[in-house]
Motif scaffolding. Structure first.
Motif, short mmCIF file in Angstrom:
data_model
loop_
_atom_site.label_atom_id
_atom_site.label_comp_id
_atom_site.label_asym_id
_atom_site.label_seq_id
_atom_site.Cartn_x
_atom_site.Cartn_y
_atom_site.Cartn_z
N GLU A 229 -5.82 6.67 0.08
CA GLU A 229 -6.85 5.69 -0.28
C GLU A 229 -8.20 6.05 0.34
O GLU A 229 -9.24 5.86 -0.26
CB GLU A 229 -6.45 4.27 0.16
CG GLU A 229 -5.26 3.69 -0.57
CD GLU A 229 -3.94 4.16 -0.01
OE1 GLU A 229 -3.89 4.52 1.18
OE2 GLU A 229 -2.96 4.21 -0.77
N SER A 230 -8.18 6.58 1.55
CA SER A 230 -9.45 6.86 2.22
C SER A 230 -10.09 8.15 1.71
O SER A 230 -11.31 8.29 1.76
CB SER A 230 -9.24 6.95 3.73
OG SER A 230 -8.40 8.06 4.02
N THR A 231 -9.30 9.10 1.22
CA THR A 231 -9.88 10.36 0.75
C THR A 231 -10.14 10.38 -0.74
O THR A 231 -10.89 11.21 -1.22
CB THR A 231 -8.94 11.53 1.08
OG1 THR A 231 -7.69 11.31 0.43
CG2 THR A 231 -8.75 11.68 2.57
N GLY A 232 -9.52 9.48 -1.50
CA GLY A 232 -9.69 9.47 -2.94
C GLY A 232 -8.89 10.55 -3.64
O GLY A 232 -9.15 10.87 -4.78
N VAL A 233 -7.89 11.11 -2.95
CA VAL A 233 -7.07 12.16 -3.52
C VAL A 233 -5.79 11.53 -4.07
O VAL A 233 -5.16 10.71 -3.43
CB VAL A 233 -6.71 13.21 -2.45
CG1 VAL A 233 -5.76 14.26 -3.01
CG2 VAL A 233 -7.96 13.86 -1.93
N ILE A 234 -5.42 11.93 -5.26
CA ILE A 234 -4.18 11.45 -5.87
C ILE A 234 -3.13 12.52 -5.65
O ILE A 234 -3.30 13.68 -6.03
CB ILE A 234 -4.38 11.19 -7.38
CG1 ILE A 234 -5.44 10.12 -7.58
CG2 ILE A 234 -3.06 10.79 -8.01
CD1 ILE A 234 -5.83 9.93 -9.03
N ARG A 235 -2.04 12.15 -5.03
CA ARG A 235 -0.96 13.09 -4.76
C ARG A 235 0.22 12.78 -5.67
O ARG A 235 0.63 11.63 -5.79
CB ARG A 235 -0.52 13.01 -3.31
CG ARG A 235 -1.63 13.38 -2.36
CD ARG A 235 -1.12 13.42 -0.94
NE ARG A 235 -2.20 13.59 -0.02
CZ ARG A 235 -2.63 14.77 0.42
NH1 ARG A 235 -2.06 15.86 0.01
NH2 ARG A 235 -3.63 14.84 1.26
N LEU A 236 0.75 13.80 -6.31
CA LEU A 236 1.89 13.65 -7.20
C LEU A 236 3.08 14.34 -6.56
O LEU A 236 2.98 15.46 -6.07
CB LEU A 236 1.60 14.28 -8.56
CG LEU A 236 0.42 13.71 -9.34
CD1 LEU A 236 0.20 14.52 -10.59
CD2 LEU A 236 0.66 12.25 -9.66
N HIS A 237 4.21 13.66 -6.59
CA HIS A 237 5.45 14.22 -6.07
C HIS A 237 6.49 14.19 -7.18
O HIS A 237 6.69 13.16 -7.83
CB HIS A 237 5.96 13.42 -4.87
CG HIS A 237 5.02 13.44 -3.71
ND1 HIS A 237 4.91 14.51 -2.88
CD2 HIS A 237 4.13 12.52 -3.26
CE1 HIS A 237 3.99 14.25 -1.95
NE2 HIS A 237 3.50 13.05 -2.17
#
Length: 126
Positions: free
Chosen positions: A100-108
């Motif tokens: 949330e703080s970096t704005g990166v979406i991580r997919l697993h």
């Protein structure tokens, strides 16, 4: 005070043969110049005494030491390439920032689970 580590090299190649030969010739020239000075002082300084013997020993044995010192390999002072991981400080790192703080979406990805029956397998009926 502790000596700092030598700077990290980008390559592990040895020194150029031309540079190494130049360094060896410079060492040899300096030692042989000292020999000539010892020889001249041995002949010029009078009356002869203990200092004459010291200068004679220098004039006689300096060629041997000049060759040995000039031909000593300088590879002990050369630094080898260090992996970048070893050059990093060994301090504990902070926890990775949240998405949330970096704005990166991580997919697993997870293994596929199918709920539909599969009829294309031989020997099975649906």
């Amino acid at each position: 005070m502790k000596n700092p580590a030598p700077p990290q090299s980008a390559t592990s190649l040895p020194r150029a043969p031309r540079d190494e030969a130049q360094t060896r010739m410079r060492k040899y020239f300096i030692m042989m110049s000292i020999r000539v000075i010892c020889f001249v002082l041995m002949v010029v300084i009078t009356p002869y005494g203990w200092h004459t013997w010291v200068l004679a020993v220098g004039a006689i044995f300096l060629p041997y030491f000049a060759v040995v010192i000039a031909n000593v390999s300088s590879s002990s002072t050369d630094s080898r390439a260090v992996p970048p991981e070893r050059a990093l400080p060994a301090t504990a790192s902070e926890a990775p920032p949240s998405a949330e703080s970096t704005g990166v979406i991580r997919l697993h990805e997870s293994p596929a689970v199918s709920s539909a029956p599969q009829s294309d397998r031989p020997g099975e009926t649906v």
